[in-house]
Motif scaffolding. Structure first.
Motif, PDB file in Angstrom:
ATOM      1  N   TRP A 209       0.831  -1.207   0.000  1.00 43.27           N
ATOM      2  CA  TRP A 209       0.000   0.000   0.000  1.00 43.27           C
ATOM      3  C   TRP A 209       0.863   1.255   0.000  1.00 43.27           C
ATOM      4  CZ3 TRP A 209      -4.489   2.130  -0.904  1.00 43.27           C
ATOM      5  CH2 TRP A 209      -4.836   3.330  -0.286  1.00 43.27           C
ATOM      6  N   VAL A 210       1.898   1.283   0.833  1.00 42.75           N
ATOM      7  CA  VAL A 210       2.770   2.459   0.910  1.00 42.75           C
ATOM      8  C   VAL A 210       3.477   2.686  -0.424  1.00 42.75           C
ATOM      9  CG1 VAL A 210       4.824   3.431   2.012  1.00 42.75           C
ATOM     10  CG2 VAL A 210       3.106   2.248   3.394  1.00 42.75           C
ATOM     11  N   VAL A 211       3.959   1.625  -1.039  1.00 47.17           N
ATOM     12  CA  VAL A 211       4.648   1.752  -2.334  1.00 47.17           C
ATOM     13  C   VAL A 211       3.711   2.334  -3.387  1.00 47.17           C
ATOM     14  CG1 VAL A 211       5.684   0.454  -4.234  1.00 47.17           C
ATOM     15  CG2 VAL A 211       6.325  -0.069  -1.876  1.00 47.17           C
ATOM     16  N   LEU A 212       2.497   1.806  -3.465  1.00 45.86           N
ATOM     17  CA  LEU A 212       1.534   2.270  -4.471  1.00 45.86           C
ATOM     18  C   LEU A 212       1.142   3.730  -4.240  1.00 45.86           C
ATOM     19  CD1 LEU A 212      -0.790  -0.872  -4.687  1.00 45.86           C
ATOM     20  CD2 LEU A 212       0.929  -0.133  -6.354  1.00 45.86           C
ATOM     21  N   VAL A 213       0.860   4.067  -2.975  1.00 46.15           N
ATOM     22  CA  VAL A 213       0.441   5.441  -2.659  1.00 46.15           C
ATOM     23  C   VAL A 213       1.587   6.408  -2.900  1.00 46.15           C
ATOM     24  CG1 VAL A 213      -0.249   6.970  -0.781  1.00 46.15           C
ATOM     25  CG2 VAL A 213      -1.341   4.751  -1.029  1.00 46.15           C
ATOM     26  N   ARG A 214       2.780   6.033  -2.496  1.00 48.93           N
ATOM     27  CA  ARG A 214       3.945   6.909  -2.688  1.00 48.93           C
ATOM     28  C   ARG A 214       4.160   7.217  -4.162  1.00 48.93           C
ATOM     29  NH1 ARG A 214       9.459   6.841  -3.611  1.00 48.93           N
ATOM     30  NH2 ARG A 214      10.679   8.275  -2.303  1.00 48.93           N
ATOM     31  N   GLN A 215       4.113   6.197  -4.997  1.00 46.87           N
ATOM     32  CA  GLN A 215       4.306   6.403  -6.432  1.00 46.87           C
ATOM     33  C   GLN A 215       3.219   7.303  -7.011  1.00 46.87           C
ATOM     34  OE1 GLN A 215       4.454   2.399  -8.003  1.00 46.87           O
ATOM     35  NE2 GLN A 215       6.651   2.204  -7.653  1.00 46.87           N
ATOM     36  N   ALA A 216       1.992   7.069  -6.600  1.00 51.47           N
ATOM     37  CA  ALA A 216       0.878   7.854  -7.127  1.00 51.47           C
ATOM     38  C   ALA A 216       0.989   9.329  -6.722  1.00 51.47           C
ATOM     39  CB  ALA A 216      -0.450   7.270  -6.648  1.00 51.47           C
ATOM     40  N   LEU A 220       1.407  12.533  -9.140  1.00 45.72           N
ATOM     41  CA  LEU A 220       0.294  13.470  -9.255  1.00 45.72           C
ATOM     42  C   LEU A 220       0.543  14.817  -8.578  1.00 45.72           C
ATOM     43  CD1 LEU A 220      -2.583  10.927  -8.573  1.00 45.72           C
ATOM     44  CD2 LEU A 220      -2.079  12.040 -10.765  1.00 45.72           C
ATOM     45  N   PHE A 221       1.399  14.815  -7.515  1.00 45.75           N
ATOM     46  CA  PHE A 221       1.590  16.044  -6.739  1.00 45.75           C
ATOM     47  C   PHE A 221       3.062  16.429  -6.570  1.00 45.75           C
ATOM     48  CE2 PHE A 221      -2.578  14.537  -5.438  1.00 45.75           C
ATOM     49  CZ  PHE A 221      -3.337  15.692  -5.406  1.00 45.75           C
ATOM     50  N   HIS A 222       3.972  15.558  -6.997  1.00 46.45           N
ATOM     51  CA  HIS A 222       5.414  15.820  -6.888  1.00 46.45           C
ATOM     52  C   HIS A 222       5.878  15.926  -5.432  1.00 46.45           C
ATOM     53  CE1 HIS A 222       4.883  17.912 -11.061  1.00 46.45           C
ATOM     54  NE2 HIS A 222       4.711  16.600 -11.123  1.00 46.45           N
ATOM     55  N   GLY A 223       5.141  15.340  -4.519  1.00 45.19           N
ATOM     56  CA  GLY A 223       5.502  15.375  -3.108  1.00 45.19           C
ATOM     57  C   GLY A 223       4.261  15.221  -2.251  1.00 45.19           C
ATOM     58  N   ILE A 224       4.445  15.309  -0.945  1.00 44.49           N
ATOM     59  CA  ILE A 224       3.330  15.082  -0.025  1.00 44.49           C
ATOM     60  C   ILE A 224       3.155  16.262   0.930  1.00 44.49           C
ATOM     61  CG2 ILE A 224       3.636  12.576  -0.096  1.00 44.49           C
ATOM     62  CD1 ILE A 224       4.879  12.855   2.775  1.00 44.49           C
ATOM     63  N   ASN A 225       2.056  16.218   1.679  1.00 46.38           N
ATOM     64  CA  ASN A 225       1.844  17.105   2.821  1.00 46.38           C
ATOM     65  C   ASN A 225       1.134  16.320   3.921  1.00 46.38           C
ATOM     66  OD1 ASN A 225      -0.802  16.891   1.953  1.00 46.38           O
ATOM     67  ND2 ASN A 225      -1.160  19.091   1.803  1.00 46.38           N
ATOM     68  N   GLY A 226       0.759  16.983   4.984  1.00 46.07           N
ATOM     69  CA  GLY A 226       0.142  16.288   6.115  1.00 46.07           C
ATOM     70  C   GLY A 226      -1.188  15.663   5.778  1.00 46.07           C
ATOM     71  N   ASP A 227      -1.968  16.329   4.919  1.00 47.36           N
ATOM     72  CA  ASP A 227      -3.264  15.766   4.522  1.00 47.36           C
ATOM     73  C   ASP A 227      -3.084  14.410   3.844  1.00 47.36           C
ATOM     74  OD1 ASP A 227      -4.958  17.702   5.511  1.00 47.36           O
ATOM     75  OD2 ASP A 227      -4.894  18.919   3.694  1.00 47.36           O
TER      76      ASP A 227
END
Length: 253
Positions: A209-216, A220-227
Protein backbone atom coordinates in the motif's frame (compact mmCIF):
# COMPACT_ATOMS: atom_id res chain seq x y z
CA UNK A 1 13.40 7.53 28.70
CA UNK A 2 11.91 10.96 29.40
CA UNK A 3 11.87 11.81 25.68
CA UNK A 4 10.22 8.46 24.90
CA UNK A 5 7.49 9.06 27.48
CA UNK A 6 6.81 12.57 26.22
CA UNK A 7 6.79 11.25 22.67
CA UNK A 8 4.18 8.64 23.56
CA UNK A 9 2.03 11.30 25.19
CA UNK A 10 2.43 13.56 22.15
CA UNK A 11 1.30 10.73 19.88
CA UNK A 12 -1.75 10.11 22.07
CA UNK A 13 -2.60 13.81 22.15
CA UNK A 14 -2.21 14.15 18.39
CA UNK A 15 -3.89 10.93 17.24
CA UNK A 16 -6.72 10.58 19.76
CA UNK A 17 -9.28 12.63 21.62
CA UNK A 18 -8.23 11.21 24.97
CA UNK A 19 -7.92 13.99 27.57
CA UNK A 20 -4.21 14.11 28.48
CA UNK A 21 -3.59 17.35 30.42
CA UNK A 22 0.20 17.27 30.09
CA UNK A 23 2.25 19.97 28.36
CA UNK A 24 4.76 17.96 26.33
CA UNK A 25 7.86 19.70 24.98
CA UNK A 26 7.95 20.03 21.18
CA UNK A 27 11.56 19.07 20.45
CA UNK A 28 13.30 16.95 17.82
CA UNK A 29 13.67 14.09 20.30
CA UNK A 30 10.02 14.09 21.39
CA UNK A 31 8.84 14.35 17.77
CA UNK A 32 10.94 11.34 16.82
CA UNK A 33 9.54 9.28 19.68
CA UNK A 34 6.01 10.42 18.89
CA UNK A 35 6.32 9.14 15.32
CA UNK A 36 7.79 5.88 16.59
CA UNK A 37 4.77 5.51 18.88
CA UNK A 38 2.17 5.88 16.10
CA UNK A 39 1.65 2.12 15.66
CA UNK A 40 1.49 1.68 19.44
CA UNK A 41 -1.34 4.19 19.59
CA UNK A 42 -2.97 2.29 16.75
CA UNK A 43 -2.68 -0.94 18.75
CA UNK A 44 -4.39 0.77 21.69
CA UNK A 45 -7.24 1.93 19.44
CA UNK A 46 -7.52 -1.53 17.90
CA UNK A 47 -7.50 -3.23 21.29
CA UNK A 48 -10.33 -0.98 22.46
CA UNK A 49 -12.33 -1.80 19.33
CA UNK A 50 -11.73 -5.53 19.80
CA UNK A 51 -12.81 -5.37 23.46
CA UNK A 52 -16.02 -3.56 22.50
CA UNK A 53 -16.68 -6.09 19.72
CA UNK A 54 -16.15 -8.94 22.18
CA UNK A 55 -18.47 -7.36 24.73
CA UNK A 56 -21.20 -6.73 22.16
CA UNK A 57 -20.81 -10.30 20.96
CA UNK A 58 -21.39 -11.55 24.50
CA UNK A 59 -24.61 -9.54 24.54
CA UNK A 60 -25.61 -11.09 21.19
CA UNK A 61 -25.88 -7.67 19.59
CA UNK A 62 -26.94 -7.83 15.91
CA UNK A 63 -23.97 -7.57 13.54
CA UNK A 64 -25.13 -4.31 11.85
CA UNK A 65 -25.42 -2.58 15.23
CA UNK A 66 -22.03 -3.90 16.34
CA UNK A 67 -20.43 -2.65 13.12
CA UNK A 68 -22.00 0.80 13.51
CA UNK A 69 -20.85 1.04 17.14
CA UNK A 70 -17.31 0.03 16.16
CA UNK A 71 -17.19 2.50 13.28
CA UNK A 72 -18.55 5.31 15.45
CA UNK A 73 -16.00 4.58 18.16
CA UNK A 74 -13.20 4.33 15.60
CA UNK A 75 -14.02 7.80 14.27
CA UNK A 76 -14.76 9.34 17.67
CA UNK A 77 -11.57 8.23 19.37
CA UNK A 78 -9.47 9.85 16.63
CA UNK A 79 -11.75 12.87 16.32
CA UNK A 80 -11.97 12.24 12.58
CA UNK A 81 -8.42 13.66 12.36
CA UNK A 82 -7.44 11.94 9.14
CA UNK A 83 -10.81 12.22 7.41
CA UNK A 84 -10.07 15.86 6.62
CA UNK A 85 -7.06 14.71 4.60
CA UNK A 86 -9.21 12.23 2.68
CA UNK A 87 -11.67 14.98 1.72
CA UNK A 88 -8.98 17.48 0.72
CA UNK A 89 -7.17 14.90 -1.39
CA UNK A 90 -10.40 13.76 -3.05
CA UNK A 91 -11.32 17.35 -3.98
CA UNK A 92 -7.88 17.92 -5.50
CA UNK A 93 -7.89 14.66 -7.47
CA UNK A 94 -11.47 15.12 -8.63
CA UNK A 95 -10.75 18.54 -10.05
CA UNK A 96 -8.68 17.24 -13.01
CA UNK A 97 -6.62 20.42 -12.76
CA UNK A 98 -2.86 20.99 -13.18
CA UNK A 99 -0.61 20.32 -10.20
CA UNK A 100 -0.44 23.94 -9.02
CA UNK A 101 -4.22 24.22 -8.99
CA UNK A 102 -4.55 20.89 -7.14
CA UNK A 103 -2.42 22.28 -4.34
CA UNK A 104 -4.59 25.38 -4.17
CA UNK A 105 -7.69 23.21 -3.87
CA UNK A 106 -6.10 21.16 -1.08
CA UNK A 107 -5.46 24.34 0.89
CA UNK A 108 -9.04 25.56 0.44
CA UNK A 109 -10.92 25.07 3.76
CA UNK A 110 -14.22 24.57 1.90
CA UNK A 111 -15.10 20.92 1.30
CA UNK A 112 -16.30 20.19 -2.23
CA UNK A 113 -18.55 17.51 -3.64
CA UNK A 114 -15.71 15.07 -4.30
CA UNK A 115 -14.58 15.39 -0.70
CA UNK A 116 -18.04 14.68 0.63
CA UNK A 117 -18.46 11.69 -1.67
CA UNK A 118 -15.09 10.32 -0.59
CA UNK A 119 -16.05 10.66 3.09
CA UNK A 120 -19.43 8.96 2.60
CA UNK A 121 -18.04 6.05 0.62
CA UNK A 122 -15.04 5.58 2.91
CA UNK A 123 -17.23 5.34 6.02
CA UNK A 124 -19.83 3.24 4.20
CA UNK A 125 -17.24 0.72 3.04
CA UNK A 126 -15.61 0.59 6.46
CA UNK A 127 -18.97 0.01 8.11
CA UNK A 128 -20.03 -2.73 5.70
CA UNK A 129 -16.67 -4.50 5.96
CA UNK A 130 -16.82 -4.38 9.74
CA UNK A 131 -20.32 -5.82 9.52
CA UNK A 132 -19.08 -8.67 7.32
CA UNK A 133 -16.07 -9.42 9.54
CA UNK A 134 -18.23 -9.44 12.67
CA UNK A 135 -20.95 -11.52 11.04
CA UNK A 136 -18.52 -14.19 9.83
CA UNK A 137 -16.61 -14.13 13.13
CA UNK A 138 -13.24 -13.14 11.73
CA UNK A 139 -10.36 -13.05 14.25
CA UNK A 140 -10.57 -10.07 16.59
CA UNK A 141 -6.80 -9.82 16.36
CA UNK A 142 -7.27 -8.40 12.88
CA UNK A 143 -9.29 -5.55 14.35
CA UNK A 144 -6.44 -4.88 16.79
CA UNK A 145 -3.73 -4.60 14.14
CA UNK A 146 -5.61 -2.72 11.38
CA UNK A 147 -5.37 0.75 13.05
CA UNK A 148 -1.73 0.09 13.95
CA UNK A 149 -0.80 -0.91 10.41
CA UNK A 150 -2.65 2.10 9.01
CA UNK A 151 -0.58 4.41 11.20
CA UNK A 152 2.59 2.55 10.29
CA UNK A 153 1.77 3.27 6.64
CA UNK A 154 1.47 6.96 7.48
CA UNK A 155 4.84 6.93 9.25
CA UNK A 156 6.52 5.18 6.32
CA UNK A 157 5.06 7.62 3.79
CA UNK A 158 6.07 10.63 5.89
CA UNK A 159 9.67 9.47 6.35
CA UNK A 160 10.31 8.03 2.89
CA UNK A 161 8.59 10.64 0.68
CA UNK A 162 9.73 14.24 0.21
CA UNK A 163 7.34 17.04 1.04
CA UNK A 164 6.21 19.07 -1.94
CA UNK A 165 6.80 22.35 -0.11
CA UNK A 166 9.26 23.34 2.65
CA UNK A 167 6.49 24.32 5.05
CA UNK A 168 3.64 22.83 7.03
CA UNK A 169 3.35 20.27 9.80
CA UNK A 170 4.55 17.33 7.71
CA UNK A 171 7.71 19.20 6.72
CA UNK A 172 8.29 20.15 10.37
CA UNK A 173 8.05 16.49 11.40
CA UNK A 174 10.33 15.36 8.58
CA UNK A 175 13.22 17.48 9.79
CA UNK A 176 13.55 15.22 12.84
CA UNK A 177 13.06 11.86 11.14
CA UNK A 178 15.05 9.17 9.36
CA UNK A 179 14.68 5.58 8.17
CA UNK A 180 15.65 4.36 11.64
CA UNK A 181 12.40 5.79 12.97
CA UNK A 182 10.39 3.63 10.56
CA UNK A 183 12.23 0.56 11.82
CA UNK A 184 11.59 1.47 15.45
CA UNK A 185 7.92 2.16 14.71
CA UNK A 186 7.74 -1.29 13.10
CA UNK A 187 9.21 -3.13 16.10
CA UNK A 188 5.99 -3.63 18.15
CA UNK A 189 4.30 -5.18 15.12
CA UNK A 190 7.29 -7.41 14.40
CA UNK A 191 7.14 -8.65 17.98
CA UNK A 192 3.41 -9.21 17.57
CA UNK A 193 4.06 -11.26 14.43
CA UNK A 194 5.96 -13.78 16.58
CA UNK A 195 2.68 -14.59 18.36
CA UNK A 196 0.34 -13.93 15.43
CA UNK A 197 1.96 -15.47 12.33
CA UNK A 198 -0.76 -14.16 10.02
CA UNK A 199 0.38 -10.64 10.83
CA UNK A 200 3.25 -11.08 8.34
CA UNK A 201 0.69 -11.13 5.53
CA UNK A 202 -0.80 -7.82 6.64
CA UNK A 203 2.66 -6.28 7.05
CA UNK A 204 3.45 -7.15 3.45
CA UNK A 205 0.05 -5.78 2.36
CA UNK A 206 0.80 -2.53 4.21
CA UNK A 207 4.20 -2.24 2.54
CA UNK A 208 2.55 -2.71 -0.86
CA UNK A 209 0.00 0.00 0.00
CA UNK A 210 2.77 2.46 0.91
CA UNK A 211 4.65 1.75 -2.33
CA UNK A 212 1.53 2.27 -4.47
CA UNK A 213 0.44 5.44 -2.66
CA UNK A 214 3.94 6.91 -2.69
CA UNK A 215 4.31 6.40 -6.43
CA UNK A 216 0.88 7.85 -7.13
CA UNK A 217 1.40 10.96 -4.97
CA UNK A 218 4.83 11.69 -6.43
CA UNK A 219 3.41 11.40 -9.93
CA UNK A 220 0.29 13.47 -9.25
CA UNK A 221 1.59 16.04 -6.74
CA UNK A 222 5.41 15.82 -6.89
CA UNK A 223 5.50 15.38 -3.11
CA UNK A 224 3.33 15.08 -0.02
CA UNK A 225 1.84 17.11 2.82
CA UNK A 226 0.14 16.29 6.11
CA UNK A 227 -3.26 15.77 4.52
CA UNK A 228 -1.82 13.04 2.34
CA UNK A 229 -0.31 11.28 5.34
CA UNK A 230 -3.74 11.28 6.98
CA UNK A 231 -5.41 10.03 3.81
CA UNK A 232 -2.82 7.26 3.61
CA UNK A 233 -3.70 6.15 7.13
CA UNK A 234 -7.44 6.10 6.41
CA UNK A 235 -6.97 4.47 3.04
CA UNK A 236 -4.58 1.94 4.50
CA UNK A 237 -7.12 0.87 7.10
CA UNK A 238 -9.75 0.43 4.40
CA UNK A 239 -7.29 -1.46 2.17
CA UNK A 240 -6.55 -3.87 5.00
CA UNK A 241 -10.23 -4.37 5.85
CA UNK A 242 -10.93 -5.25 2.21
CA UNK A 243 -8.07 -7.75 2.14
CA UNK A 244 -9.04 -9.23 5.51
CA UNK A 245 -12.64 -9.70 4.43
CA UNK A 246 -11.55 -11.15 1.09
CA UNK A 247 -9.23 -13.64 2.78
CA UNK A 248 -11.80 -14.68 5.36
CA UNK A 249 -14.64 -14.88 2.84
CA UNK A 250 -12.95 -16.80 0.07
CA UNK A 251 -10.27 -18.78 1.88
CA UNK A 252 -12.02 -19.91 5.05
CA UNK A 253 -15.80 -19.42 4.93
Amino acid sequence: MKHALYGMLLALQFLTRLPIPVACPWTQATRRWAIRAYPLVGLMVGALLACVALLLGQWQTPSPITALVLLSLWVAISGGLHLDGVMDLADALGSNQPVARRWEIMKDPVVGSFGMLALVFLLAWKGVLLWALVHYQAPLGWLVVAPALGRLAGVALLVLTPCAQPSGLAFSWQQSLGRRDVVLALLPLLLGALFMPGLWVWLVATALWVVLVRQALLRLFHGINGDMVGATIEGGELWLLVLMWSWWQFATV
